[in-house]
Motif scaffolding. Structure first.
Motif, PDB file in Angstrom:
ATOM      1  N   GLN A 153       0.785  -1.371   0.088  1.00 43.79           N
ATOM      2  CA  GLN A 153       0.025  -0.026  -0.115  1.00 43.79           C
ATOM      3  C   GLN A 153       0.980   1.233   0.017  1.00 43.79           C
ATOM      4  N   ILE A 154       0.341   2.340  -0.754  1.00 45.20           N
ATOM      5  CA  ILE A 154       0.874   3.669  -0.729  1.00 45.20           C
ATOM      6  C   ILE A 154      -0.297   4.466  -0.273  1.00 45.20           C
ATOM      7  N   LEU A 155      -0.223   5.254   0.822  1.00 49.60           N
ATOM      8  CA  LEU A 155      -1.553   5.829   1.361  1.00 49.60           C
ATOM      9  C   LEU A 155      -0.873   6.934   2.079  1.00 49.60           C
ATOM     10  N   GLN A 156      -1.079   8.238   1.866  1.00 50.39           N
ATOM     11  CA  GLN A 156      -0.767   9.519   2.761  1.00 50.39           C
ATOM     12  C   GLN A 156      -1.323   9.709   3.923  1.00 50.39           C
ATOM     13  N   PRO A 157      -2.866   9.550   3.838  1.00 46.88           N
ATOM     14  CA  PRO A 157      -3.448   9.728   5.288  1.00 46.88           C
ATOM     15  C   PRO A 157      -3.611   8.574   5.879  1.00 46.88           C
ATOM     16  N   GLU A 158      -3.699   8.660   7.028  1.00 48.32           N
ATOM     17  CA  GLU A 158      -3.706   7.451   8.168  1.00 48.32           C
ATOM     18  C   GLU A 158      -5.182   6.821   8.190  1.00 48.32           C
ATOM     19  N   ALA A 159      -5.295   5.515   7.863  1.00 46.50           N
ATOM     20  CA  ALA A 159      -6.732   4.928   7.592  1.00 46.50           C
ATOM     21  C   ALA A 159      -7.399   4.310   8.774  1.00 46.50           C
ATOM     22  N   ALA A 160      -8.431   4.285   8.906  1.00 43.49           N
ATOM     23  CA  ALA A 160      -9.211   3.619  10.032  1.00 43.49           C
ATOM     24  C   ALA A 160      -8.705   2.139  10.286  1.00 43.49           C
ATOM     25  N   ASN A 161      -8.695   1.424   9.214  1.00 42.28           N
ATOM     26  CA  ASN A 161      -8.333  -0.024   9.110  1.00 42.28           C
ATOM     27  C   ASN A 161      -6.939   0.089   8.944  1.00 42.28           C
ATOM     28  N   THR A 162      -6.045  -0.406   9.790  1.00 41.29           N
ATOM     29  CA  THR A 162      -4.908  -0.157   9.924  1.00 41.29           C
ATOM     30  C   THR A 162      -4.016  -1.114   8.852  1.00 41.29           C
ATOM     31  N   ARG A 163      -4.908  -2.139   8.263  1.00 42.05           N
ATOM     32  CA  ARG A 163      -4.253  -2.891   6.939  1.00 42.05           C
ATOM     33  C   ARG A 163      -4.346  -2.263   5.581  1.00 42.05           C
ATOM     34  N   GLU A 164      -4.734  -1.115   5.693  1.00 36.28           N
ATOM     35  CA  GLU A 164      -4.736  -0.153   4.477  1.00 36.28           C
ATOM     36  C   GLU A 164      -3.767   1.104   4.750  1.00 36.28           C
ATOM     37  N   ASN A 165      -2.969   1.013   5.516  1.00 30.47           N
ATOM     38  CA  ASN A 165      -1.963   2.053   6.011  1.00 30.47           C
ATOM     39  C   ASN A 165      -0.789   1.698   5.077  1.00 30.47           C
ATOM     40  N   CYS A 166      -0.082   2.810   4.749  1.00 31.37           N
ATOM     41  CA  CYS A 166       1.355   2.669   4.109  1.00 31.37           C
ATOM     42  C   CYS A 166       1.995   1.937   4.485  1.00 31.37           C
ATOM     43  N   GLY A 167       2.731   1.081   3.929  1.00 30.96           N
ATOM     44  CA  GLY A 167       3.693   0.290   4.395  1.00 30.96           C
ATOM     45  C   GLY A 167       3.391  -1.281   4.371  1.00 30.96           C
ATOM     46  N   GLY A 168       1.984  -1.362   4.496  1.00 30.30           N
ATOM     47  CA  GLY A 168       1.321  -2.770   4.870  1.00 30.30           C
ATOM     48  C   GLY A 168       0.974  -3.275   3.425  1.00 30.30           C
ATOM     49  N   ILE A 169       0.555  -4.747   3.534  1.00 30.58           N
ATOM     50  CA  ILE A 169      -0.066  -5.636   2.492  1.00 30.58           C
ATOM     51  C   ILE A 169      -1.451  -5.345   2.528  1.00 30.58           C
ATOM     52  N   PHE A 170      -1.885  -4.689   1.367  1.00 34.57           N
ATOM     53  CA  PHE A 170      -3.259  -3.967   1.580  1.00 34.57           C
ATOM     54  C   PHE A 170      -4.424  -5.062   2.030  1.00 34.57           C
ATOM     55  N   ASP A 171      -5.207  -4.892   2.971  1.00 39.45           N
ATOM     56  CA  ASP A 171      -6.066  -5.378   3.616  1.00 39.45           C
ATOM     57  C   ASP A 171      -5.777  -6.706   4.289  1.00 39.45           C
ATOM     58  N   CYS A 172      -4.465  -6.990   4.202  1.00 39.31           N
ATOM     59  CA  CYS A 172      -3.858  -8.477   5.023  1.00 39.31           C
ATOM     60  C   CYS A 172      -3.145  -8.282   6.150  1.00 39.31           C
ATOM     61  N   LEU A 173      -2.297  -7.270   5.999  1.00 39.13           N
ATOM     62  CA  LEU A 173      -1.473  -7.116   7.172  1.00 39.13           C
ATOM     63  C   LEU A 173      -0.954  -5.603   7.374  1.00 39.13           C
ATOM     64  N   ALA A 174      -1.229  -5.063   8.508  1.00 39.19           N
ATOM     65  CA  ALA A 174      -0.936  -3.600   8.782  1.00 39.19           C
ATOM     66  C   ALA A 174       0.443  -3.532   9.084  1.00 39.19           C
ATOM     67  N   PRO A 175       1.039  -2.415   8.365  1.00 36.99           N
ATOM     68  CA  PRO A 175       2.723  -2.118   8.937  1.00 36.99           C
ATOM     69  C   PRO A 175       2.766  -1.864  10.594  1.00 36.99           C
ATOM     70  N   ALA A 176       4.125  -2.302  10.755  1.00 39.17           N
ATOM     71  CA  ALA A 176       4.491  -2.040  12.235  1.00 39.17           C
ATOM     72  C   ALA A 176       4.162  -0.839  12.903  1.00 39.17           C
ATOM     73  N   LYS A 177       4.354   0.091  12.095  1.00 37.82           N
ATOM     74  CA  LYS A 177       4.232   1.556  12.806  1.00 37.82           C
ATOM     75  C   LYS A 177       3.958   2.540  11.491  1.00 37.82           C
ATOM     76  N   ARG A 178       3.597   3.936  11.639  1.00 39.89           N
ATOM     77  CA  ARG A 178       3.445   4.811  10.677  1.00 39.89           C
ATOM     78  C   ARG A 178       4.936   5.241  10.228  1.00 39.89           C
ATOM     79  N   LEU A 179       5.322   5.133   8.996  1.00 39.47           N
ATOM     80  CA  LEU A 179       6.554   5.403   8.567  1.00 39.47           C
ATOM     81  C   LEU A 179       6.691   6.362   7.325  1.00 39.47           C
ATOM     82  N   VAL A 180       5.373   6.692   6.653  1.00 42.74           N
ATOM     83  CA  VAL A 180       5.497   7.587   5.537  1.00 42.74           C
ATOM     84  C   VAL A 180       5.651   8.851   5.972  1.00 42.74           C
ATOM     85  N   LYS A 181       6.454   9.784   5.170  1.00 45.16           N
ATOM     86  CA  LYS A 181       6.847  11.091   5.528  1.00 45.16           C
ATOM     87  C   LYS A 181       5.441  11.987   4.998  1.00 45.16           C
ATOM     88  N   ALA A 182       5.836  13.302   5.413  1.00 44.69           N
ATOM     89  CA  ALA A 182       4.913  14.355   4.983  1.00 44.69           C
ATOM     90  C   ALA A 182       4.493  14.469   3.627  1.00 44.69           C
TER      91      ALA A 182
END
Length: 479
Positions: free
Chosen positions: A367-396
């Motif tokens: 996943q590439i996503l600038q805003p933070e998603a309510a579903n953490t499995r959709e956040n940047c660095g994760g595998i979309f809808d399967c596995l959330a990233p360990a933490k938020r790492l995307v830059k501004a």
């Protein structure tokens, strides 16, 4: 809770992967392990096997596919004998040690942590090291001994690597070490223990940066956080192993990594093997050999709608009209790229896609996503809808981010901006529409059954996104 669960699943993924000795094509094996491209040597600190004899430690080192060992003083040499590995051992015992190492094909690269109480003892240590071809001695000499250390290093041609035990030991902080060696020969450097830095409340990456040009060797590890930290397989703890290795590459470090695994003493081999495999995957990603541009500047090797993407001044930009795909298919590979978002950007990197029209159901999306998603499995660095990233790492918004993505068999490793975001074992996804933690996903196919070869692509989701410095290394040809 979801973030914690994703970290738990990441650990489960690593624990359940069928790790073995890192292998590739016959040509890759003949070329040696991947770390050698970086001038690195990977070995074991015999302390990892302190419950066994030195000869057993040598055999275990060989079984791990490693060619180097660091001895420590006091280990019993072999079963049936009371002789110990010490710099005071007699000539016959030294010869037995040398013969064992030669027959195993393991080099004795370092010795320590050891020290002397006077010049005669220190001289004996250095003489011993030279006699067995040991390149560095790991020690914690007193500051007032540094003149002697410098003289002995030059006389014997053996390096002294100053070790950092945890606080309150004298060299627990890199600042103390730097004060002690200021202006001295580069034969006196650091034996870095990143886990001890973390135990002392220090940031290992910041400490390593301070020591640039002074690192001789490492007692390398990854540990848990918390009140009673302990060793874990590399890449599963809190030491940011990828970031440390990337920093050592930047510093152009050339030298020895000694695996010092201080946990599960009697049955640690599987965990150490996991560490070796992780290290070699990361080393493969960091080594430059084998990479090629993902897309040509004229996009002749790309598939996309006309005028939907532009490639100017090294920047690939979405202009509207759909996704972009490689013409070539890839199985196991390292993908290295940078991307830039705007405030609402939503995009993705597709891996191993078999149908570029029905990409949702036939590819793995990082996943590439600038805003933070309510579903953490959709956040940047994760595998979309399967596995959330360990933490938020995307830059501004507006800043360039860097992805390094490793796909090897069932394992997908994602590093974002120098830290590990995701470590996924596809084989744990055994049911369609269901993640291992019980949450639902969108996919009609269990991820363990997803294709292991396919196209690589970038998503256009109706929002601006740019890419640059895109390169790929097929692992079946470049390990």
């Amino acid at each position: 809770m979801k973030i914690r669960l994703s970290i738990f699943m990441r650990g489960c993924a690593i624990a359940m992967i069928g790790f073995g000795v890192f292998t590739g094509t016959a040509a890759a094996q003949a070329a040696g392990p991947p770390e050698e491209q970086l001038g690195w040597k990977l070995g074991a600190q015999a302390w990892s096997f302190k419950e066994f004899t030195f000869f057993e430690a040598v055999d275990k080192t060989k079984a791990l596919g490693l060619g180097y060992i660091e001895a420590f003083p006091g280990q019993r040499i072999e079963n049936g004998s009371d002789a110990k590995f010490l710099h005071t051992m007699d000539a016959d015992t030294r010869q037995k040690v040398a013969d064992k190492l030669k027959s195993a094909g393991v080099k004795l690269a370092a010795y320590g942590v050891v020290g002397g109480s006077n010049e005669a003892e220190w001289r004996q240590i250095f003489e011993f090291a030279k006699s067995l071809g040991i390149s560095s001695i790991s020690s914690e000499p007193k500051p007032e001994e540094m003149d002697l250390m410098e003289a002995l290093c030059e006389e014997y041609g053996v390096n002294l690597a100053v070790h950092n035990h945890p606080k309150p030991s004298f060299y627990w902080s890199p600042d103390t070490f730097l004060d002690a060696v200021k202006g001295r020969s580069k034969r006196i450097g650091a034996c870095v223990d990143d886990g001890h830095w973390l135990r002392s409340g220090l940031d290992p990456l910041e400490c390593l940066r301070k020591l640039e040009g002074r690192v001789i060797s490492l007692h390398f590890k990854d540990i848990t956080s918390g009140a009673e930290p302990h060793d874990v397989p590399w890449g599963t703890g809190s030491c940011n192993v990828y970031g440390l290795l990337a920093e050592l590459k930047r510093q152009e470090f050339k030298g020895l990594f000694s695996i010092e695994y201080e946990y599960n003493w009697l049955e640690s081999m599987p965990e150490i093997q996991q560490s070796v495999d992780y290290y070699r995957l990361v080393a493969t990603a960091l080594a430059e050999k084998g990479y090629k541009p993902l897309f040509q500047s004229n996009l002749k090797n790309a598939v996309c709608s006309k005028d939907s993407w532009s490639y100017e001044d090294g920047v690939l930009a979405a202009k509207g009209g759909g996704d972009i795909w490689t013409k070539e298919q890839y199985g196991d590979f390292v993908l290295d790229l940078e991307f830039r978002c705007e405030s609402e950007t939503n995009s993705g990197v597709f891996l191993r896609c078999t149908d570029t029209v029905e990409w949702l159901q036939t590819s793995i999306e990082v996943q590439i996503l600038q805003p933070e998603a309510a579903n953490t499995r959709e956040n940047c660095g994760g595998i979309f809808d399967c596995l959330a990233p360990a933490k938020r790492l995307v830059k501004a918004p507006g800043e360039w981010n860097r992805y390094v993505i490793i796909a090897k068999g069932s394992r997908i490793l994602v590093f974002l901006n120098g830290e590990q975001a995701t470590d996924m074992n596809l084989d744990l996804w055994t049911e369609a529409h269901k993640n291992p933690d019980g949450t639902a996903n969108k996919f009609n196919t269990a991820y363990k059954d997803m294709a292991r070869t396919g196209f690589v692509g970038f998503q256009y989701h109706g929002m601006p996104v740019q890419f640059r410095n895109m390169k790929i290394k097929p692992l079946d040809a470049a390990e």
